[in-house]
Design a protein around this motif. Structure first.
Motif, PDB file in Angstrom:
ATOM      1  N   HIS A 189       0.838  -1.201   0.000  1.00 26.67           N
ATOM      2  CA  HIS A 189       0.000   0.000   0.000  1.00 26.67           C
ATOM      3  C   HIS A 189       0.872   1.249   0.000  1.00 26.67           C
ATOM      4  O   HIS A 189       1.972   1.250   0.557  1.00 26.67           O
ATOM      5  CB  HIS A 189      -0.904  -0.005   1.236  1.00 26.67           C
ATOM      6  N   LEU A 190       0.381   2.292  -0.642  1.00 34.56           N
ATOM      7  CA  LEU A 190       1.116   3.556  -0.636  1.00 34.56           C
ATOM      8  C   LEU A 190       1.273   4.050   0.798  1.00 34.56           C
ATOM      9  O   LEU A 190       0.354   3.911   1.617  1.00 34.56           O
ATOM     10  CB  LEU A 190       0.373   4.607  -1.467  1.00 34.56           C
ATOM     11  N   PRO A 191       2.436   4.647   1.154  1.00 34.88           N
ATOM     12  CA  PRO A 191       2.642   5.114   2.538  1.00 34.88           C
ATOM     13  C   PRO A 191       1.688   6.239   2.894  1.00 34.88           C
ATOM     14  O   PRO A 191       1.454   7.149   2.103  1.00 34.88           O
ATOM     15  CB  PRO A 191       4.101   5.586   2.531  1.00 34.88           C
ATOM     16  N   VAL A 192       1.120   6.169   4.119  1.00 36.62           N
ATOM     17  CA  VAL A 192       0.186   7.178   4.604  1.00 36.62           C
ATOM     18  C   VAL A 192       0.546   7.519   6.041  1.00 36.62           C
ATOM     19  O   VAL A 192       0.606   6.630   6.902  1.00 36.62           O
ATOM     20  CB  VAL A 192      -1.283   6.693   4.536  1.00 36.62           C
ATOM     21  N   ARG A 193       0.801   8.799   6.289  1.00 40.82           N
ATOM     22  CA  ARG A 193       0.946   9.303   7.671  1.00 40.82           C
ATOM     23  C   ARG A 193      -0.178  10.299   7.944  1.00 40.82           C
ATOM     24  O   ARG A 193      -0.998  10.076   8.823  1.00 40.82           O
ATOM     25  CB  ARG A 193       2.322   9.957   7.868  1.00 40.82           C
ATOM     26  N   SER A 194      -0.186  11.402   7.164  1.00 40.11           N
ATOM     27  CA  SER A 194      -1.294  12.352   7.297  1.00 40.11           C
ATOM     28  C   SER A 194      -2.538  11.730   6.671  1.00 40.11           C
ATOM     29  O   SER A 194      -2.503  11.186   5.566  1.00 40.11           O
ATOM     30  CB  SER A 194      -0.961  13.670   6.593  1.00 40.11           C
ATOM     31  N   TYR A 195      -3.654  11.837   7.396  1.00 42.92           N
ATOM     32  CA  TYR A 195      -4.881  11.144   6.978  1.00 42.92           C
ATOM     33  C   TYR A 195      -6.074  12.076   7.181  1.00 42.92           C
ATOM     34  O   TYR A 195      -6.179  12.762   8.199  1.00 42.92           O
ATOM     35  CB  TYR A 195      -5.047   9.881   7.805  1.00 42.92           C
ATOM     36  N   LEU A 196      -6.952  12.105   6.186  1.00 43.05           N
ATOM     37  CA  LEU A 196      -8.167  12.916   6.267  1.00 43.05           C
ATOM     38  C   LEU A 196      -9.288  12.146   5.591  1.00 43.05           C
ATOM     39  O   LEU A 196      -9.144  11.721   4.439  1.00 43.05           O
ATOM     40  CB  LEU A 196      -7.964  14.275   5.582  1.00 43.05           C
ATOM     41  N   ALA A 197     -10.395  11.949   6.309  1.00 47.81           N
ATOM     42  CA  ALA A 197     -11.547  11.236   5.769  1.00 47.81           C
ATOM     43  C   ALA A 197     -12.814  12.036   6.077  1.00 47.81           C
ATOM     44  O   ALA A 197     -13.015  12.462   7.215  1.00 47.81           O
ATOM     45  CB  ALA A 197     -11.649   9.834   6.361  1.00 47.81           C
ATOM     46  N   VAL A 198     -13.632  12.246   5.055  1.00 51.88           N
ATOM     47  CA  VAL A 198     -14.843  13.064   5.181  1.00 51.88           C
ATOM     48  C   VAL A 198     -16.022  12.282   4.614  1.00 51.88           C
ATOM     49  O   VAL A 198     -15.991  11.871   3.444  1.00 51.88           O
ATOM     50  CB  VAL A 198     -14.697  14.398   4.413  1.00 51.88           C
ATOM     51  N   PRO A 199     -17.068  12.054   5.410  1.00 51.42           N
ATOM     52  CA  PRO A 199     -18.234  11.345   4.881  1.00 51.42           C
ATOM     53  C   PRO A 199     -19.059  12.237   3.952  1.00 51.42           C
ATOM     54  O   PRO A 199     -19.090  13.458   4.105  1.00 51.42           O
ATOM     55  CB  PRO A 199     -19.024  10.977   6.143  1.00 51.42           C
ATOM     56  N   VAL A 200     -19.718  11.619   2.989  1.00 52.07           N
ATOM     57  CA  VAL A 200     -20.637  12.308   2.079  1.00 52.07           C
ATOM     58  C   VAL A 200     -22.042  11.872   2.475  1.00 52.07           C
ATOM     59  O   VAL A 200     -22.434  10.717   2.251  1.00 52.07           O
ATOM     60  CB  VAL A 200     -20.342  11.961   0.611  1.00 52.07           C
ATOM     61  N   VAL A 201     -22.775  12.798   3.092  1.00 54.51           N
ATOM     62  CA  VAL A 201     -24.062  12.465   3.696  1.00 54.51           C
ATOM     63  C   VAL A 201     -25.124  13.407   3.148  1.00 54.51           C
ATOM     64  O   VAL A 201     -24.891  14.618   2.998  1.00 54.51           O
ATOM     65  CB  VAL A 201     -23.999  12.581   5.235  1.00 54.51           C
ATOM     66  N   SER A 202     -26.302  12.859   2.859  1.00 54.70           N
ATOM     67  CA  SER A 202     -27.435  13.673   2.424  1.00 54.70           C
ATOM     68  C   SER A 202     -28.696  13.173   3.102  1.00 54.70           C
ATOM     69  O   SER A 202     -29.054  11.998   2.976  1.00 54.70           O
ATOM     70  CB  SER A 202     -27.587  13.598   0.900  1.00 54.70           C
ATOM     71  N   ARG A 203     -29.320  14.076   3.856  1.00 56.00           N
ATOM     72  CA  ARG A 203     -30.571  13.756   4.555  1.00 56.00           C
ATOM     73  C   ARG A 203     -30.440  12.508   5.414  1.00 56.00           C
ATOM     74  O   ARG A 203     -31.320  11.657   5.467  1.00 56.00           O
ATOM     75  CB  ARG A 203     -31.721  13.576   3.559  1.00 56.00           C
ATOM     76  N   GLY A 204     -29.305  12.410   6.106  1.00 55.52           N
ATOM     77  CA  GLY A 204     -29.074  11.294   7.002  1.00 55.52           C
ATOM     78  C   GLY A 204     -28.593  10.034   6.330  1.00 55.52           C
ATOM     79  O   GLY A 204     -28.239   9.060   7.011  1.00 55.52           O
ATOM     80  N   GLU A 205     -28.536  10.005   5.009  1.00 57.46           N
ATOM     81  CA  GLU A 205     -28.092   8.820   4.294  1.00 57.46           C
ATOM     82  C   GLU A 205     -26.633   8.988   3.895  1.00 57.46           C
ATOM     83  O   GLU A 205     -26.249   9.990   3.301  1.00 57.46           O
ATOM     84  CB  GLU A 205     -28.943   8.594   3.054  1.00 57.46           C
ATOM     85  N   VAL A 206     -25.822   7.982   4.222  1.00 55.28           N
ATOM     86  CA  VAL A 206     -24.404   8.009   3.856  1.00 55.28           C
ATOM     87  C   VAL A 206     -24.277   7.539   2.417  1.00 55.28           C
ATOM     88  O   VAL A 206     -24.554   6.380   2.097  1.00 55.28           O
ATOM     89  CB  VAL A 206     -23.568   7.126   4.794  1.00 55.28           C
ATOM     90  N   LEU A 207     -23.845   8.454   1.549  1.00 55.19           N
ATOM     91  CA  LEU A 207     -23.698   8.137   0.134  1.00 55.19           C
ATOM     92  C   LEU A 207     -22.303   7.653  -0.203  1.00 55.19           C
ATOM     93  O   LEU A 207     -22.083   7.058  -1.259  1.00 55.19           O
ATOM     94  CB  LEU A 207     -24.028   9.367  -0.721  1.00 55.19           C
ATOM     95  N   GLY A 208     -21.337   7.924   0.667  1.00 55.87           N
ATOM     96  CA  GLY A 208     -19.961   7.524   0.407  1.00 55.87           C
ATOM     97  C   GLY A 208     -19.013   8.284   1.302  1.00 55.87           C
ATOM     98  O   GLY A 208     -19.420   8.877   2.318  1.00 55.87           O
ATOM     99  N   GLY A 209     -17.737   8.276   0.929  1.00 53.00           N
ATOM    100  CA  GLY A 209     -16.754   8.979   1.736  1.00 53.00           C
ATOM    101  C   GLY A 209     -15.500   9.298   0.945  1.00 53.00           C
ATOM    102  O   GLY A 209     -15.099   8.548   0.047  1.00 53.00           O
TER     103      GLY A 209
END
Length: 838
Positions: free
Chosen positions: A418-438
């Motif tokens: 896997h590509l090296p990862v130290r700094s990490y940022l994850a943001v959910p994509v949500v609409s009207r309470g439904e998780v559409l992705g991230g």
């Protein structure tokens, strides 16, 4: 004096020295004290200028003190002749005007006038009429040392008895001389300077200036005062004319000492002033540098903010306008990766399949997708759970130090490769309470992602959520409309001696079903009816009318009616089922045995006929009015349709689009049909793609393409068909079948190319469709066609791989080997084909 002038607005230390020298030089040719004084006044009046080179002084007056009995007879006479003027005692010190320079009748210091003044000093009258001079005479005559804090008794150093008085603003000037006097002469400031003369007498000079004089300039005139004394000294005392005998060594030494002292004093004052200025300038420079750095920092922040706002606006506009789901998610992850400065980014999103089941897809930005092909889809591990459940944003300066990292099997940390990862940022994509992705972003360095990056990614995620729902809704509605349209359109039957194919393409924008249709109807007598029509409008109503018209047209044709009679009956039917709606139609009857084609047209674009010699013409000789304008009698034309002739029937969406007229489209269609032709499926795909500029069209398109293959001459069609399950074993089996078939046909030289094409097409179907597939290898004349049918809606595209990547190369190989290749959509999936010329 010549042309020497001094700028009072920028009077400097060097100007002071040169002014003193010029002033002493101005009096050298004088014959008396009055003449020398007048030369001094003239020099000051004409020699002082403003910043624009104009004369700066409006009035200059020079006064001296004398005992009454020592005044020249002319001055005593002038003073005695004034009304109510009584001669003072002989020993009284008097102040007398000896030189004046200015406008006529303006030689006065107040409204009472002082032309040739002779006033006792000190006296109340002198204080009233010549206040500034009176005050100056009092200071230098009584021994008041500036800066000493009071009066010093006894003898003073010569340089200490020179003084300067300064009036630096108009308000004080008006208080001393009155509003009228100040306004008449444009006075902005005034300067009085003076000093001692031999025998205990004094002199004073008053300059009224049109430019404001700062205190630093006024202070420099202390030395000018000493130079004025030296200019008057040869003519002072009891002797009326200069002579070496009267100028004692003591007086010259005292004058030189006074000048030197004044120069040293001025230099010292200026040095202190310059040191102060330098300190102030240094402090100001430091403050300016600090302010400049702050401004640069703010400018960089504002520029960055402007770029971010512009980028977010562009991203929002792009996402809002994009209805293609695949393009939308790629735009979103590319923009978010760029804004966050991540080394790479990924967007995992949920979609619904045809059965309603949700499954996870992803797109990559910043690196080639193949770098992640060997890894399984992420699951709700302790790190991923926050995002996939929509619980919030997760930002870490070093995700490997997070206690949740690596706590889920089978990977105790980052998967191998896997590509090296130290700094990490994850943001959910949500609409009207439904998780559409991230969104997931990574960087090999620590501490890359800041709060600003988090806000930017969150903003893109919010825009993506709305756009994603719109695109998914559009896709569902569009698929439903296309499915409805396909169910309403017939599947073309196989007819001996005729090769045919059809296309229906809904408009690239919009989700409603349309009214375009084509039909091929085998008749009991061996003839074939060919139909193309267009119900104007969109929506279920247009599709319903189209279905009724198609069914009625089939019925009328099966009854044995001629094309003209079919159109006549249809026109009458429109009045019954869709009054007021405009419908166009072209109906043809092909008699292959007689090699004749009969055609009637109702307001429709003319079909295009290509004869065996490659000549193309439009069959527009007998076009009648559209259907739906009452019962009409339509005309027919009969055209030869020999072996190897081709007929193309179409709706207006094929040739008309925004920015191109119908006439231009017809010319382009004629050119395409007149060019090289081959297998009809490939021809049809190629022409549609060219006429729609790669699939962009504003209206629905329906096409019917018919070809009568030439008998014999190697034109017989030979086909081999094989179906495979979606497993990897299908690929070598397909290769083996293609190799054996090509050698059996005597085309062993093409076997390697066709095997490579089969390899890529079958492998793609196995990988992406994951449903049973069908491969057909077909030979027609001098061309070999290989087709692979599957149920996937993913279309193979020419996509350039990133440097070092290995994905997407197969389509480039097919593009290089095949004479032509393409994709056509069928009910329940697609056909990917490639054609090679023998």
């Amino acid at each position: 004096m010549g042309d020497t002038r001094f700028d009072l607005s920028a009077f400097s230390l060097s100007d002071m020295v040169r002014c003193g020298a010029e002033l002493r030089r101005a009096s050298r040719g004088a014959s008396s004290l009055d003449a020398a004084a007048q030369a001094v006044a003239d020099f000051l009046y004409h020699g002082m200028a403003d910043g624009a080179g104009r004369r700066a002084c409006s009035l200059v007056n020079l006064f001296v003190t004398r005992r009454w009995n020592a005044l020249p007879p002319g001055l005593r006479a002038a003073a005695s002749s004034r009304p109510a003027a009584a001669p003072p005692p002989p020993g009284t010190r008097c102040l007398a005007t000896v030189a004046s320079c200015g406008p006529p009748a303006a030689g006065r210091e107040s409204s009472t006038g002082f032309e040739r003044l002779v006033l006792p000093v000190p006296s109340e009258e002198a204080s009233r009429r010549v206040p500034l001079v009176s005050r100056l005479i009092d200071r230098i005559g009584s021994g008041s040392v500036p800066g000493a804090g009071g009066i010093t008794e006894g003898a003073l150093p010569p340089s200490a008895r020179f003084d300067v008085l300064h009036v630096g603003d108009e308000d004080r000037a008006r208080g001393l001389w009155g509003e009228e006097f100040v306004a008449e002469h444009g006075i902005r400031s005034a300067l009085a300077f003076g000093g001692p003369l031999p025998e205990g007498e004094l002199f004073a000079v008053v300059m009224f200036s049109r430019v404001p004089l700062p205190p630093q300039t006024a202070d420099l005139f202390r030395t000018v005062a000493v130079s004025t004394r030296m200019a008057l000294l040869p003519f002072s005392g009891t002797s009326p004319s200069p002579g070496p005998a009267e100028q004692t060594v003591h007086e010259r030494a005292a004058a030189a000492e006074a000048l030197l002292g004044a120069l040293e004093d001025s230099v010292q004052r200026q040095a202190v002033h310059l040191e102060t200025l330098v300190a102030e300038l240094s402090a100001t420079a430091r403050e300016l540098r600090r302010s400049q750095r702050e401004l640069q920092r703010r400018e960089e922040e504002l520029r960055e903010e402007a770029t971010i706002v512009e980028t977010l606006q562009q991203v929002g506009n792009t996402l809002a306008a994009e209805l293609d789901l695949d393009a939308l998610v790629q735009h979103a992850v590319d923009a978010a990766t760029r804004l966050t400065g991540a080394a790479f980014g990924a967007f995992f999103y949920n979609v619904l399949g045809e059965t309603g089941e949700s499954y996870l897809l992803y797109v990559i930005s910043g690196v080639d997708r193949s770098a992640f092909d060997k890894f399984p889809m992420p699951r709700n591990t302790q790190v991923f759970e926050t995002t996939f459940r929509g619980l919030g944003v997760l930002r870490s300066d070093d995700i490997t130090a997070d206690p949740r990292y690596g706590r889920n099997p089978p990977h105790r940390g980052m998967p191998e490769g896997h590509l090296p990862v130290r700094s990490y940022l994850a943001v959910p994509v949500v609409s009207r309470g439904e998780v559409l992705g991230g969104f997931f972003f990574g960087h090999p360095d620590r501490g890359v992602f800041t709060e600003r990056h988090e806000r930017l990614a969150t903003g893109v995620a919010a825009q993506t959520a709305v756009a994603l729902q719109n695109a998914q809704l559009y896709r569902r509605e569009r698929n439903a409309a296309m499915e409805l349209q396909r169910h309403l359109l017939p599947t073309l039957p196989q007819v001996d001696g005729i090769a045919s194919t059809s296309r229906y393409l809904p408009a690239t924008r919009g989700t409603e079903a349309g009214g375009d249709w084509v039909d091929l109807i085998p008749l009991p007598d061996g003839r074939t009816a060919l139909v193309v029509g267009d119900v104007m409008g969109k929506g279920v109503r247009a599709a319903a009318v189209m279905g009724q018209m198609r069914t009625a047209c089939r019925a009328y044709a099966l009854l044995g009616l001629s094309p003209a009679e079919v159109l006549e009956q249809l026109s009458a039917l429109v009045d019954e089922i869709a009054a007021g709606r405009i419908i166009t139609c072209a109906c043809a009857l092909l008699d292959a045995d007689r090699e004749r084609l009969r055609l009637a047209v109702a307001g429709h674009l003319p079909p295009a006929l290509r004869d065996p010699h490659g000549r193309v013409r439009f069959l527009d000789a007998t076009t009648g009015p559209p259907l739906g304008v009452g019962r009409q009698a339509y005309s027919e034309q009969e055209i030869p349709f020999p072996s190897d002739a081709r007929l193309l029937m179409y709706t207006d969406g094929l040739i008309e689009r925004r920015g191109r007229s119908i006439d231009d489209g017809l010319r382009e269609l004629r050119t395409l049909l007149g060019g090289p032709v081959g297998e009809i499926e490939a021809d049809c795909d190629s022409w549609v793609d060219a006429l729609t500029a790669g699939g962009r069209h504003d209206d629905d398109i329906a096409v019917l393409y018919v070809h009568r293959p030439a008998a014999g001459g190697g034109q017989d069609r030979t086909a081999v068909v094989r179906e495979y399950p979606p497993v990897s074993d299908a690929v070598p089996d397909a290769r083996q079948l293609v190799s054996e078939t090509m050698h059996a046909w005597g085309l062993g030289g093409l076997a390697a190319d066709m095997m490579l094409i089969a390899d890529e097409l079958v492998a793609n179907a196995v990988r992406h469709a994951r449903t049973p597939l069908r491969m057909e290898l077909r030979r027609a004349g001098d061309r070999v066609m290989l087709e692979v049918t599957d149920s996937s809606t993913d279309e193979p595209l020419l996509v350039t791989s990133a440097p070092g990547g290995f994905g997407h190369r197969g389509i480039f190989l097919i593009d290089a080997i095949a004479t032509r290749w393409g994709t056509r959509w069928i009910e329940g999936g697609k056909v990917v084909w490639a054609e090679v010329k023998v």
